[in-house]
Motif scaffolding. Structure first.
Motif, PDB file in Angstrom:
ATOM      1  N   ASN A   1       0.886  -1.163  -0.087  1.00 54.82           N
ATOM      2  CA  ASN A   1      -0.143  -0.106   0.012  1.00 54.82           C
ATOM      3  C   ASN A   1       0.780   1.349  -0.125  1.00 54.82           C
ATOM      4  N   LYS A   2       1.903   0.944   0.760  1.00 55.26           N
ATOM      5  CA  LYS A   2       2.751   2.359   1.015  1.00 55.26           C
ATOM      6  C   LYS A   2       3.394   2.780  -0.565  1.00 55.26           C
ATOM      7  N   PHE A   3       3.703   1.979  -1.560  1.00 52.84           N
ATOM      8  CA  PHE A   3       4.151   2.383  -2.608  1.00 52.84           C
ATOM      9  C   PHE A   3       2.946   3.148  -3.522  1.00 52.84           C
ATOM     10  N   PHE A   4       1.867   2.505  -3.407  1.00 57.64           N
ATOM     11  CA  PHE A   4       0.703   3.176  -4.148  1.00 57.64           C
ATOM     12  C   PHE A   4       0.464   4.406  -3.548  1.00 57.64           C
ATOM     13  N   ASP A   5       0.660   4.733  -2.203  1.00 61.63           N
ATOM     14  CA  ASP A   5       0.349   5.895  -1.553  1.00 61.63           C
ATOM     15  C   ASP A   5       1.580   7.090  -2.062  1.00 61.63           C
ATOM     16  N   ALA A   6       2.608   6.435  -2.121  1.00 64.31           N
ATOM     17  CA  ALA A   6       3.661   7.475  -2.506  1.00 64.31           C
ATOM     18  C   ALA A   6       3.718   7.830  -3.852  1.00 64.31           C
ATOM     19  N   LEU A   7       3.099   6.929  -4.815  1.00 65.46           N
ATOM     20  CA  LEU A   7       2.802   7.413  -6.388  1.00 65.46           C
ATOM     21  C   LEU A   7       1.659   8.352  -6.307  1.00 65.46           C
ATOM     22  N   ALA A   8       0.610   8.167  -5.673  1.00 64.77           N
ATOM     23  CA  ALA A   8      -0.318   9.212  -5.595  1.00 64.77           C
ATOM     24  C   ALA A   8       0.216  10.524  -5.066  1.00 64.77           C
ATOM     25  N   ALA A   9       1.118  10.639  -4.098  1.00 65.93           N
ATOM     26  CA  ALA A   9       1.575  11.534  -3.675  1.00 65.93           C
ATOM     27  C   ALA A   9       2.679  12.231  -4.539  1.00 65.93           C
ATOM     28  N   GLY A  10       3.158  11.850  -5.391  1.00 65.02           N
ATOM     29  CA  GLY A  10       4.106  12.401  -6.684  1.00 65.02           C
ATOM     30  C   GLY A  10       5.567  12.102  -6.040  1.00 65.02           C
ATOM     31  N   LYS A  11       5.701  10.994  -5.451  1.00 62.99           N
ATOM     32  CA  LYS A  11       7.057  10.945  -4.711  1.00 62.99           C
ATOM     33  C   LYS A  11       7.876  10.057  -5.363  1.00 62.99           C
ATOM     34  N   PRO A  12       9.206  10.162  -5.689  1.00 63.73           N
ATOM     35  CA  PRO A  12      10.202   9.329  -6.210  1.00 63.73           C
ATOM     36  C   PRO A  12      10.408   8.417  -5.275  1.00 63.73           C
ATOM     37  N   ILE A  13      10.764   7.252  -5.858  1.00 66.66           N
ATOM     38  CA  ILE A  13      10.668   5.948  -4.972  1.00 66.66           C
ATOM     39  C   ILE A  13      12.376   5.320  -4.739  1.00 66.66           C
ATOM     40  N   LEU A  14      12.495   5.081  -3.570  1.00 67.31           N
ATOM     41  CA  LEU A  14      13.719   4.451  -3.307  1.00 67.31           C
ATOM     42  C   LEU A  14      13.535   2.978  -2.726  1.00 67.31           C
ATOM     43  N   VAL A  15      13.658   2.053  -3.638  1.00 66.59           N
ATOM     44  CA  VAL A  15      13.390   0.631  -3.391  1.00 66.59           C
ATOM     45  C   VAL A  15      14.543  -0.203  -3.025  1.00 66.59           C
ATOM     46  N   ASN A  16      14.439  -1.232  -2.079  1.00 61.78           N
ATOM     47  CA  ASN A  16      15.523  -1.884  -1.562  1.00 61.78           C
ATOM     48  C   ASN A  16      15.569  -3.303  -1.995  1.00 61.78           C
ATOM     49  N   HIS A  17      14.586  -3.708  -2.916  1.00 60.24           N
ATOM     50  CA  HIS A  17      14.513  -5.223  -3.289  1.00 60.24           C
ATOM     51  C   HIS A  17      13.899  -5.430  -4.526  1.00 60.24           C
ATOM     52  N   LYS A  18      14.159  -6.572  -5.224  1.00 56.51           N
ATOM     53  CA  LYS A  18      13.893  -6.687  -6.540  1.00 56.51           C
ATOM     54  C   LYS A  18      12.580  -7.360  -6.706  1.00 56.51           C
ATOM     55  N   GLY A  19      11.791  -7.127  -7.651  1.00 55.53           N
ATOM     56  CA  GLY A  19      10.476  -7.540  -7.592  1.00 55.53           C
ATOM     57  C   GLY A  19       9.642  -6.762  -8.850  1.00 55.53           C
ATOM     58  N   TRP A  20       8.324  -6.883  -8.746  1.00 60.57           N
ATOM     59  CA  TRP A  20       7.430  -6.022  -9.666  1.00 60.57           C
ATOM     60  C   TRP A  20       7.644  -4.600  -9.328  1.00 60.57           C
ATOM     61  N   VAL A  21       7.707  -4.139  -7.993  1.00 62.40           N
ATOM     62  CA  VAL A  21       7.638  -3.034  -7.760  1.00 62.40           C
ATOM     63  C   VAL A  21       9.028  -2.311  -8.265  1.00 62.40           C
ATOM     64  N   TYR A  22      10.060  -3.149  -8.182  1.00 60.09           N
ATOM     65  CA  TYR A  22      11.452  -2.691  -8.663  1.00 60.09           C
ATOM     66  C   TYR A  22      11.231  -2.512 -10.336  1.00 60.09           C
ATOM     67  N   ASP A  23      10.752  -3.587 -10.738  1.00 64.83           N
ATOM     68  CA  ASP A  23      10.490  -3.312 -12.187  1.00 64.83           C
ATOM     69  C   ASP A  23       9.815  -2.223 -12.696  1.00 64.83           C
ATOM     70  N   LEU A  24       8.618  -1.658 -12.046  1.00 66.83           N
ATOM     71  CA  LEU A  24       7.913  -0.469 -12.317  1.00 66.83           C
ATOM     72  C   LEU A  24       8.785   0.629 -12.192  1.00 66.83           C
ATOM     73  N   VAL A  25       9.487   0.680 -10.935  1.00 67.11           N
ATOM     74  CA  VAL A  25      10.376   1.993 -10.726  1.00 67.11           C
ATOM     75  C   VAL A  25      11.597   2.026 -11.888  1.00 67.11           C
ATOM     76  N   LYS A  26      12.100   0.975 -12.239  1.00 70.02           N
ATOM     77  CA  LYS A  26      13.050   0.971 -13.445  1.00 70.02           C
ATOM     78  C   LYS A  26      12.282   1.326 -14.874  1.00 70.02           C
ATOM     79  N   THR A  27      11.175   0.606 -14.985  1.00 68.22           N
ATOM     80  CA  THR A  27      10.509   0.801 -16.403  1.00 68.22           C
ATOM     81  C   THR A  27      10.094   2.344 -16.616  1.00 68.22           C
ATOM     82  N   HIS A  28       9.495   2.783 -15.371  1.00 70.28           N
ATOM     83  CA  HIS A  28       8.879   4.248 -15.555  1.00 70.28           C
ATOM     84  C   HIS A  28       9.620   5.147 -14.905  1.00 70.28           C
ATOM     85  N   GLN A  29      10.979   5.155 -14.770  1.00 71.06           N
ATOM     86  CA  GLN A  29      11.616   6.070 -14.158  1.00 71.06           C
ATOM     87  C   GLN A  29      11.147   6.711 -12.895  1.00 71.06           C
ATOM     88  N   LEU A  30      10.866   5.970 -12.001  1.00 69.65           N
ATOM     89  CA  LEU A  30      10.022   6.538 -10.672  1.00 69.65           C
ATOM     90  C   LEU A  30      11.186   6.993  -9.901  1.00 69.65           C
TER      91      LEU A  30
END
Length: 407
Positions: A306-335
């Motif tokens: 949930n915290k990832f989607f809250d951060a997206l709505a808040a327009g925040k850059p993402i700092l992610v510590n693990h690989k997975g589909w959230v990591y893929d989204l961050v990389k693909t969409h330059q978040l």
């Protein structure tokens, strides 16, 4: 349609925490469905309230993340027993919508189908029992086998399954290849969370300065790996950076994290009391990055936080510590950027560069909000769910959307 919604950990935005079920249930009510929610609660007796058109039944079942194995099992089984008694007293529903965790909520679906001939849809939020097995909470081989058989039985006998991430959907296909599987991820509340400039009054309220700030807003449990944010804070402090690190949440590892911060003399770390979603947005407004973290276990790569989607709505850059589909989204969409434990030096160097190029941070934030608006709105999630529960209508195959999202 009359729907009984089974969610042991039901929360509202005013309470904070995971509020997916609140928004989905409200969306169903707004679409003309009748929804009764059966939730656990911490009161000494049964309670019933109307919340935004949802009739919520609170059962006297206490649960806390800090509970040990046997207290958790007792809470899970008590909820199932009490929910069965309540369902038999309520007007007959057309459908049970059952959400995990825990996996034991699926026992209500199995029982309702067998004893009352009521169909159920099972929503898989996390992979049980795989998650507690990988974490080490379940070690007994017989118990592991028993829970895996129960998992398969729950999946097979459901009318259909709802997965919260592509990884979860892949797991469900392996366990039950012939079952209908629908992908409805967590989503962004674009009204509750929105981009905000740093406010001087809020900075003063939280005793902060207008410097590079990284915020974590979520559970503080064993699997959340917030200790890695403290490692980054230590590196920043040792290198003379005036960066700030905010931790807002609650959970079993809260005391441990505070102790680590004291032991490492981390003057740049600020612990903020857990609060409502409104408070979360307030804290995110002061951040330049939202920290998204999980322990490094294969099963946790499938999570839909949930915290990832809250951060997206808040327009925040993402700092992610693990690989997975959230990591893929961050990389693909330059978040944002990744901060894997083995590459903390590289992440630190990138943060040093970014603190001097605010326009790059702004671009990442714009990308986050745009992704939320395009793919992760409440309206889209509710629309998907309505199609899933409505017999005779075209069912969704939303896996295709995530091919677009993750490449």
């Amino acid at each position: 349609m009359r729907i009984i919604y089974i969610h042991q950990y039901f929360k509202t935005p005013a309470e904070g925490g995971a509020v997916r079920s609140y928004h989905l249930a409200k969306g169903l009510v707004d679409a003309g469905h009748e929804v009764e929610m059966i939730a656990g609660g911490c009161n000494s007796g049964y309670d019933q309230r109307w919340i935004e058109g949802i009739k919520v039944h609170y059962l006297p079942v206490t649960y806390e993340q800090k509970f040990g194995f046997f207290r958790r099992v007792w809470a899970f089984s008590s909820y199932v027993r009490q929910a069965k008694k309540l369902i038999k007293k309520l007007p007959r529903p057309d459908l049970l919508y059952v959400t995990s965790t825990p996996l034991t909520t699926g026992l209500l679906g199995l029982w309702a189908k067998k004893s009352l001939a009521i169909p159920y849809i099972f929503e898989v939020r996390d992979l049980w029992p795989q998650a507690p097995i990988e974490v080490g909470a379940i070690k007994n081989s017989l118990l592991k086998s028993s829970l895996k058989r129960l998992e398969k039985k729950i999946y097979q006998r459901a009318m259909s399954l709802v997965a919260l991430s592509p990884g979860i959907a892949d797991h469900l296909r392996k366990v039950t290849p012939s079952q209908k599987i629908h992908l409805i991820s967590n989503f962004s509340d674009l009204e509750m969370f929105f981009p905000m400039k740093k406010n001087q009054a809020l900075l003063q309220k939280y005793k902060l300065t207008n410097t590079l700030t990284i915020a974590y807003t979520g559970a503080l449990g064993q699997v959340n790996a917030v200790n890695e944010l403290l490692d980054l804070a230590k590196k920043a402090q040792d290198n003379g950076k005036n960066w700030q690190f905010l931790i807002m949440g609650q959970g079993s590892h809260d005391p441990q994290l505070r102790q680590i911060a004291i032991q490492k003399s981390l003057a740049n770390v600020h612990f903020i009391p857990f609060g409502s979603k409104e408070k979360v947005n307030e804290v995110l407004s002061l951040a330049d990055f939202a920290w998204i973290s999980f322990a490094h276990l294969p099963v946790l790569k499938t999570n839909s936080p949930n915290k990832f989607f809250d951060a997206l709505a808040a327009g925040k850059p993402i700092l992610v510590n693990h690989k997975g589909w959230v990591y893929d989204l961050v990389k693909t969409h330059q978040l944002g950027i990744s901060c894997l434990p083995s590459k903390i030096d590289s992440a630190f160097a990138k943060l040093e560069v970014l603190e001097n190029y605010p326009e790059k941070l702004i671009k990442m934030g714009v990308n986050s909000r745009l992704l939320a608006e395009q793919y992760f709105t409440k309206a889209q999630a509710v629309s998907h769910l309505i199609q899933v529960i409505s017999p005779g209508k075209n069912q969704l195959n939303s896996q295709n959307e995530f091919i677009i999202l993750t490449g």
